[in-house]
Design an enzyme around this catalytic site. Sequence first.
Site, PDB file in Angstrom:
ATOM      1  N   ASN A  19       0.855  -1.185   0.000  1.00  0.00           N
ATOM      2  CA  ASN A  19       0.000   0.000   0.000  1.00  0.00           C
ATOM      3  C   ASN A  19       0.898   1.246   0.000  1.00  0.00           C
ATOM      4  OD1 ASN A  19      -1.424   2.255   1.031  1.00  0.00           O
ATOM      5  ND2 ASN A  19      -3.069   0.912   1.683  1.00  0.00           N
ATOM      6  N   HIS A  22       1.011   6.223   1.756  1.00  0.00           N
ATOM      7  CA  HIS A  22       1.720   7.191   2.592  1.00  0.00           C
ATOM      8  C   HIS A  22       2.928   7.825   1.914  1.00  0.00           C
ATOM      9  CE1 HIS A  22      -1.250   6.719   5.539  1.00  0.00           C
ATOM     10  NE2 HIS A  22      -1.081   5.417   5.567  1.00  0.00           N
ATOM     11  N   HIS A  55      -5.558   3.608  -1.698  1.00  0.00           N
ATOM     12  CA  HIS A  55      -6.891   3.972  -1.193  1.00  0.00           C
ATOM     13  C   HIS A  55      -7.194   5.404  -1.620  1.00  0.00           C
ATOM     14  CE1 HIS A  55      -9.636   4.191   2.656  1.00  0.00           C
ATOM     15  NE2 HIS A  55     -10.290   4.501   1.552  1.00  0.00           N
ATOM     16  N   ARG A  57      -9.323   8.117  -0.981  1.00  0.00           N
ATOM     17  CA  ARG A  57     -10.305   8.526   0.037  1.00  0.00           C
ATOM     18  C   ARG A  57     -11.163   9.662  -0.469  1.00  0.00           C
ATOM     19  NH1 ARG A  57     -10.388   7.621   5.503  1.00  0.00           N
ATOM     20  NH2 ARG A  57      -9.066   5.890   6.152  1.00  0.00           N
ATOM     21  N   ARG A  61      -6.844  12.650   0.908  1.00  0.00           N
ATOM     22  CA  ARG A  61      -5.732  13.058   1.787  1.00  0.00           C
ATOM     23  C   ARG A  61      -4.393  12.470   1.346  1.00  0.00           C
ATOM     24  NH1 ARG A  61      -7.369   9.772   7.231  1.00  0.00           N
ATOM     25  NH2 ARG A  61      -9.349  10.803   6.806  1.00  0.00           N
ATOM     26  N   GLU A  82      -8.550   0.459  -2.981  1.00  0.00           N
ATOM     27  CA  GLU A  82      -9.404   0.486  -1.788  1.00  0.00           C
ATOM     28  C   GLU A  82     -10.365   1.645  -1.935  1.00  0.00           C
ATOM     29  OE1 GLU A  82      -6.855   0.777   1.561  1.00  0.00           O
ATOM     30  OE2 GLU A  82      -5.982  -1.184   1.245  1.00  0.00           O
ATOM     31  N   THR A 113      -8.273   3.328   8.408  1.00  0.00           N
ATOM     32  CA  THR A 113      -9.488   2.507   8.404  1.00  0.00           C
ATOM     33  C   THR A 113      -9.547   1.721   9.712  1.00  0.00           C
ATOM     34  OG1 THR A 113      -9.118   2.340   6.035  1.00  0.00           O
ATOM     35  CG2 THR A 113     -10.844   0.957   6.960  1.00  0.00           C
ATOM     36  N   GLU A 163     -10.865  -9.460   2.824  1.00  0.00           N
ATOM     37  CA  GLU A 163      -9.599  -9.136   3.489  1.00  0.00           C
ATOM     38  C   GLU A 163      -9.923  -8.964   4.969  1.00  0.00           C
ATOM     39  OE1 GLU A 163      -6.976  -6.279   1.663  1.00  0.00           O
ATOM     40  OE2 GLU A 163      -6.173  -5.687   3.625  1.00  0.00           O
ATOM     41  N   HIS A 202      -3.534  -4.704   7.702  1.00  0.00           N
ATOM     42  CA  HIS A 202      -3.664  -3.554   8.591  1.00  0.00           C
ATOM     43  C   HIS A 202      -2.776  -3.731   9.825  1.00  0.00           C
ATOM     44  CE1 HIS A 202      -5.638   0.302   9.329  1.00  0.00           C
ATOM     45  NE2 HIS A 202      -5.286   0.057  10.570  1.00  0.00           N
TER      46      HIS A 202
HETATM   47  N1  PXP Z   1      -5.721  -3.261   3.795  1.00  0.00           N
HETATM   48  C1  PXP Z   1      -6.706  -2.333   3.840  1.00  0.00           C
HETATM   49  C2  PXP Z   1      -8.050  -2.719   3.307  1.00  0.00           C
HETATM   50  C3  PXP Z   1      -6.471  -1.044   4.358  1.00  0.00           C
HETATM   51  O1  PXP Z   1      -7.458  -0.143   4.382  1.00  0.00           O
HETATM   52  C4  PXP Z   1      -5.181  -0.722   4.804  1.00  0.00           C
HETATM   53  C5  PXP Z   1      -4.900   0.646   5.333  1.00  0.00           C
HETATM   54  O2  PXP Z   1      -5.132   1.584   4.362  1.00  0.00           O
HETATM   55  C6  PXP Z   1      -4.184  -1.693   4.706  1.00  0.00           C
HETATM   56  C7  PXP Z   1      -4.480  -2.954   4.224  1.00  0.00           C
HETATM   57  C8  PXP Z   1      -2.765  -1.413   5.100  1.00  0.00           C
HETATM   58  O3  PXP Z   1      -2.689  -1.131   6.454  1.00  0.00           O
HETATM   59  P1  PXP Z   1      -1.334  -0.546   7.024  1.00  0.00           P
HETATM   60  O4  PXP Z   1      -1.100   0.746   6.351  1.00  0.00           O
HETATM   61  O5  PXP Z   1      -1.611  -0.425   8.498  1.00  0.00           O
HETATM   62  O6  PXP Z   1      -0.261  -1.555   6.706  1.00  0.00           O
END
Ligand code: PXP
Length: 251
Positions: A19, A22, A55, A57, A61, A82, A113, A163, A202
């Site tokens: 992901n 960030h 994602h 949003r 952001r 996402e 999330t 997931e 997550h």
């Molecule tokens: N999976 C989903 C569906 C998420 O919403 C997120 C966070 O955006 C992640 C995985 C990744 O989580 P993390 O950034 O805490 O590794």
Amino acid sequence: MTAAPDGAARPGRLRLGVNIDHVATIRNARGGDHPDPVRAAAIVASVGGDGITAHLREDRRHIRDDDLRRIQDATDLPLNLEMAATEEMVRIALAHRPHAACIVPEKRAERTTEGGLDAAGLHNQLAPVVTRLMDAGIRVSLFIAPDERQLDAAMRLGAPVVEFHTGEYAHATGERRAAELRRVADLAALAVKTGIEPHAGHGLTYDNVQPIAAIPHLAELNIGHYLIGEAVFTGLEAAVRQMRELMDAAR
Ligand code: PXP
């Protein structure tokens, strides 16, 4: 991983979706175009990541609309978008046709999330969204808590993938964490039995990923914040490689 006819798991290579939200968070802090999440996607591809997760949003952001097309153009890796189950996001998904769409709950005020989607309570709202995405050939995943009622709802919605939200596992310690791990493992086994491919994500880190990666039924992990944080110190290549090695060693 594929399900055997009797529903038993066959161990396989656990996919890693990275992901890259960030990277965009850091970019947006200064309002320019550096660091570019597209460059991160290319690095993930070059070190054997299996997919890119992003994602979009409602408040944009981190990932923005034009990032999606740029990511799709820059890499052949499957994009897992996402998204909240809103009309706006469905329209965007249908325009971009990512490989997969993971439907997540979204609250404007949350930092991330925070919990799973209430697939059971929102059945009527989710059903047309799942159908429209699937009709467009997008693989739909529902981001749910490891909870039998939610898995059952995902099955009734016809989602091919769920997931499991591992936030509770990641934040717990001791016996509580062990119980959360069992919950994810049991629900992953049940998902495979019912013909649904289970993923998880997550809050996963180098320290807590291995017990989750060892769950034989899981097919994919999606990991973001920690990897991008580590990348600040070691570089993204090294961070993805290290996560990959830990996942492989756990299987
Ligand atoms: N999976 C989903 C569906 C998420 O919403 C997120 C966070 O955006 C992640 C995985 C990744 O989580 P993390 O950034 O805490 O590794």
